[in-house]
Design an enzyme around this catalytic site. Structure first.
Site, short mmCIF file in Angstrom:
data_model
loop_
_atom_site.label_atom_id
_atom_site.label_comp_id
_atom_site.label_asym_id
_atom_site.label_seq_id
_atom_site.Cartn_x
_atom_site.Cartn_y
_atom_site.Cartn_z
N GLY A 1 -2.98 5.08 0.21
CA GLY A 1 -2.15 3.88 0.09
C GLY A 1 -1.51 3.54 1.42
CB SER A 2 -1.20 0.94 3.28
OG SER A 2 -1.24 -0.14 2.39
CB THR A 3 3.42 -0.38 1.31
OG1 THR A 3 2.45 -1.19 1.97
CG2 THR A 3 4.81 -0.97 1.55
#
Length: 229
Positions: A195-197
């Site tokens: 994931g990225s946030t």
């Protein structure tokens, strides 16, 4: 004669190495990876290809799943819940949303910003809907956002929340503390798998010392200075 033989062996080895590099172009050959930085070792385009076919390089998975020891600073204040770059600190209805963007090369284990009690663990997006619309910028930027919101009650800072946000491309989120459990400052909360946030929700009154554009480390970097004034 010996010199000629050595030169021929060297040329043969160089030919093999160049051939291995050419067959994998534009990605680095196996022999070259160890000499490169993580970003060059595993280019973004190649990682996105692995996301689609599921055939991740074992070396990248080992690097991605690293979980180094972290020690919170002695100074009072909230610590960053994730490694990454602060991209926003917008305020809405008395709540500040500190948004941390993670890359494929950041460490992906999240940590608690403060000591307290886990009130709820709220997953959403199981049916490809975020449940809140697209009014938050950190949700607008996601394709089919999937998230888990961990709400924490603390004595020093009031109620906090940490959102682990991913998308349909990589929608596996692990949360380790259970509802009602007590956690320590800097304790591991969970992991977003590719994931990225990560978003830290905190009262607007807290004196923020981190700034947009700053890189932070989970469990170590102070994002506020002390408790509510």
């Amino acid at each position: 004669m010996t010199t000629l033989a050595v030169q021929l062996v060297v040329l043969l080895l160089l030919s093999i190495l160049i051939g291995m590099w050419a067959t994998r172009f534009p990605y680095p050959a196996p022999w070259l990876r160890r000499f490169l930085s993580p970003k060059l070792r595993w280019p973004e385009r190649q990682i996105r290809g692995w996301l689609q076919n599921g055939r991740f390089h074992p070396g990248f998975l080992g690097f991605f799943n690293r979980d180094p020891h972290r020690v919170p600073p002695p100074e009072a204040g909230l610590v960053a819940p994730a490694d990454g770059l602060i991209t926003s600190a917008e305020v809405r209805d008395g709540v500040r949303y500190l948004v941390i963007a993670l890359t494929f090369w950041d460490m992906h284990v999240q940590r608690s910003p403060a000591a307290g009690r886990v009130v709820t663990v709220e997953p959403s997006g199981d049916q490809l809907m975020d449940g809140e619309g697209r009014d938050f910028s950190f949700l607008r930027e996601k394709h089919c956002p999937v998230q888990t919101r961990i709400v924490i009650d603390t004595e020093e800072f009031g109620r906090l929340a940490v959102r682990l946000i991913t998308s349909i491309a990589a929608r596996r989120i692990e949360v380790w503390p259970e509802e009602g459990s007590m956690i320590e400052r800097g304790q591991r909360l969970g992991r977003i798998l590719l994931g990225s946030t990560v978003v830290l929700e905190m009262p607007e009154a807290l004196p923020v010392c981190a700034v947009v554009g700053q890189r932070v480390c989970a469990g170590e970097t102070l994002v506020t200075a002390g408790a509510t004034p």
